[in-house]
Design a protein around this motif. Structure first.
Motif, mmCIF file in Angstrom:
data_model
loop_
_atom_site.group_PDB
_atom_site.id
_atom_site.type_symbol
_atom_site.label_atom_id
_atom_site.label_comp_id
_atom_site.label_asym_id
_atom_site.label_seq_id
_atom_site.Cartn_x
_atom_site.Cartn_y
_atom_site.Cartn_z
ATOM 1 N N GLY A 116 125.418 107.016 -63.647
ATOM 2 C CA GLY A 116 125.105 106.352 -64.903
ATOM 3 C C GLY A 116 124.214 105.139 -64.712
ATOM 4 N N PRO A 117 124.064 104.336 -65.761
ATOM 5 C CA PRO A 117 123.193 103.152 -65.688
ATOM 6 C C PRO A 117 123.681 102.085 -64.722
ATOM 7 N N ASN A 118 125.004 101.979 -64.524
ATOM 8 C CA ASN A 118 125.503 101.006 -63.553
ATOM 9 C C ASN A 118 124.977 101.309 -62.151
ATOM 10 N N GLU A 119 125.000 102.597 -61.812
ATOM 11 C CA GLU A 119 124.520 102.998 -60.492
ATOM 12 C C GLU A 119 123.014 102.763 -60.366
ATOM 13 N N VAL A 120 122.259 103.138 -61.392
ATOM 14 C CA VAL A 120 120.807 102.959 -61.353
ATOM 15 C C VAL A 120 120.447 101.488 -61.202
ATOM 16 N N CYS A 121 121.075 100.627 -62.005
ATOM 17 C CA CYS A 121 120.786 99.189 -61.935
ATOM 18 C C CYS A 121 121.202 98.600 -60.591
ATOM 19 N N SER A 122 122.306 99.040 -60.050
ATOM 20 C CA SER A 122 122.765 98.531 -58.752
ATOM 21 C C SER A 122 121.777 98.887 -57.656
ATOM 22 N N PHE A 123 121.249 100.107 -57.680
ATOM 23 C CA PHE A 123 120.290 100.517 -56.661
ATOM 24 C C PHE A 123 118.963 99.779 -56.828
ATOM 25 N N VAL A 161 117.688 105.710 -45.592
ATOM 26 C CA VAL A 161 118.922 106.170 -46.224
ATOM 27 C C VAL A 161 119.952 105.052 -46.202
ATOM 28 N N LYS A 162 120.545 104.793 -47.364
ATOM 29 C CA LYS A 162 121.615 103.802 -47.472
ATOM 30 C C LYS A 162 122.850 104.481 -48.039
ATOM 31 N N SER A 163 123.918 104.459 -47.265
ATOM 32 C CA SER A 163 125.183 105.044 -47.705
ATOM 33 C C SER A 163 125.921 104.055 -48.602
ATOM 34 N N ILE A 164 126.287 104.494 -49.799
ATOM 35 C CA ILE A 164 126.861 103.616 -50.818
ATOM 36 C C ILE A 164 128.390 103.662 -50.784
ATOM 37 N N LYS A 165 128.972 102.477 -50.912
ATOM 38 C CA LYS A 165 130.423 102.356 -51.053
ATOM 39 C C LYS A 165 130.747 101.955 -52.496
ATOM 40 N N ASN A 166 132.010 102.048 -52.853
ATOM 41 C CA ASN A 166 132.427 101.747 -54.215
ATOM 42 C C ASN A 166 132.109 100.306 -54.607
ATOM 43 N N ASP A 167 132.215 99.384 -53.665
ATOM 44 C CA ASP A 167 131.970 97.964 -53.954
ATOM 45 C C ASP A 167 130.497 97.656 -54.191
ATOM 46 N N ASP A 168 129.609 98.578 -53.822
ATOM 47 C CA ASP A 168 128.177 98.345 -54.000
ATOM 48 C C ASP A 168 127.732 98.540 -55.447
ATOM 49 N N ILE A 169 128.575 99.151 -56.279
ATOM 50 C CA ILE A 169 128.226 99.420 -57.669
ATOM 51 C C ILE A 169 128.694 98.264 -58.541
ATOM 52 N N LEU A 170 127.753 97.610 -59.231
ATOM 53 C CA LEU A 170 128.065 96.465 -60.087
ATOM 54 C C LEU A 170 128.165 96.904 -61.548
ATOM 55 N N ASP A 171 128.893 96.123 -62.353
ATOM 56 C CA ASP A 171 129.131 96.466 -63.762
ATOM 57 C C ASP A 171 128.035 95.855 -64.638
ATOM 58 N N PHE A 172 126.862 96.469 -64.649
ATOM 59 C CA PHE A 172 125.769 96.000 -65.507
ATOM 60 C C PHE A 172 126.011 96.388 -66.966
ATOM 61 N N HIS A 173 126.699 97.492 -67.176
ATOM 62 C CA HIS A 173 126.952 97.953 -68.545
ATOM 63 C C HIS A 173 127.835 96.969 -69.312
ATOM 64 N N GLY A 174 128.781 96.344 -68.635
ATOM 65 C CA GLY A 174 129.623 95.355 -69.282
ATOM 66 C C GLY A 174 129.048 93.959 -69.265
ATOM 67 N N TRP A 175 127.994 93.744 -68.490
ATOM 68 C CA TRP A 175 127.401 92.414 -68.345
ATOM 69 C C TRP A 175 126.399 92.089 -69.450
ATOM 70 N N TRP A 176 125.507 93.058 -69.769
ATOM 71 C CA TRP A 176 124.380 92.690 -70.627
ATOM 72 C C TRP A 176 124.763 92.322 -72.064
#
Length: 293
Positions: A156-163, A263-278
């Motif tokens: 989703g958008p949280n993942e896209v924004c985090s990357f 290549v960057k391996s993603i962990k759960n903590d790497d995903i930030l909550d942009f959807h709840g922030w904006w």
């Protein structure tokens, strides 16, 4: 060697006396003008609008007026698609000559199954999906892949924004003008979360200006798609893949020449909550500045 050049070489082998008389350009033109044969791979991901209009044009049941309307609509549709690619090529050329300008494109690859093996029973069992997200630097031809399984995060958008945020932290501070190319998928790229995240980058003076471009639907072939094709060709050579690290190693070695894929391996903590922030800082409905004048 292309199919046309192969046929020309066969022609010269069988007619050596004509090598200095019949050049390849003349041979190719004569073949195209007099023989109704086409070379190439079967089409995939064809634009639905182009397919619909071409079907109308070839339909024996439609009258001439309807066909002329379909031809006009097809011309307008292709011109709109061509305008996007012209802009893309223009920005790509600017990025090669200016260090303060950067252009990127990003997209998700088709989901990869885990495990992947030639066992009949595996076809009917639910497999774990392996996600691959690519950000491509158009000017430097650099690609970064963010990989993770569906148990780690969503698409989703949280993942896209985090990357994107992670990628922006790796580019030089001298880059002040950013051009972003992506398809218009609402759940991932074209939404309030991604737009507000890019807006915040300009408000915090990370970039002076950001331009966002979306292609015509069905004509969204970008450098990310070429990168995905390279990876798919490598993956098809293996019949057994059991763990995510195997996919990651294949991606790292898929491109043989420099710059190779990162290549960057993603962990759960790497995903930030942009959807709840904006929503805390931006309104969902904004007033157009031009309309206020």
């Amino acid at each position: 060697m292309s199919d046309g050049k192969k046929m020309y070489s066969y022609f010269i082998d069988n007619n050596p006396s004509l090598e200095n008389v019949v050049k390849y350009e003349y041979y190719l033109k004569y073949f195209n003008d007099n023989f109704d044969y086409r070379f190439g791979r079967p089409q995939v991901d064809v634009c639905s609008t182009c397919e619909e209009l071409n079907t109308k044009i070839k339909s024996p049941t439609l009258n001439d007026i309807a066909k002329r309307v379909a031809v006009a609509e097809l011309v307008v549709h292709k011109n709109r698609a061509k305008k996007f690619y012209n802009k893309f090529n223009e920005i790509a050329e600017i990025c090669k000559n200016r260090r303060d300008v950067m252009a990127i494109t990003f997209d998700y690859m088709q989901n990869l199954p885990l495990p992947f093996m030639p066992v009949q029973e595996m076809f009917y069992l639910r497999k774990l999906w392996f996600y691959v997200f690519n950000i491509h630097d158009i000017g430097k031809n650099r690609s970064v892949f963010y990989t993770y399984t569906e148990g780690t995060a969503k698409r989703g958008p949280n993942e896209v924004c985090s990357f994107l945020n992670n990628f922006f932290n790796t580019i030089p501070d001298e880059v002040k003008e950013l051009h972003v190319f992506s398809d218009a998928c609402g759940g991932q790229n074209r939404n309030h979360t991604v737009t507000r995240m890019l807006l915040a980058m300009t408000m915090n003076n990370r970039f002076s200006i950001i331009h966002q471009y979306f292609p015509v639907r069905g004509h969204s072939f970008l450098p990310c798609d070429r990168n995905f094709s390279v990876i798919k060709r490598v993956v098809r050579k293996f019949d057994r893949i059991y763990v995510p690290s195997q996919y990651e190693n294949l991606i790292k070695t898929a491109k043989k020449f420099s710059p190779t894929f990162e290549v960057k391996s993603i962990k759960n903590d790497d995903i930030l909550d942009f959807h709840g922030w904006w929503p805390q800082y931006f309104k969902k409905t904004a007033i157009d500045i031009e309309k206020k004048r």
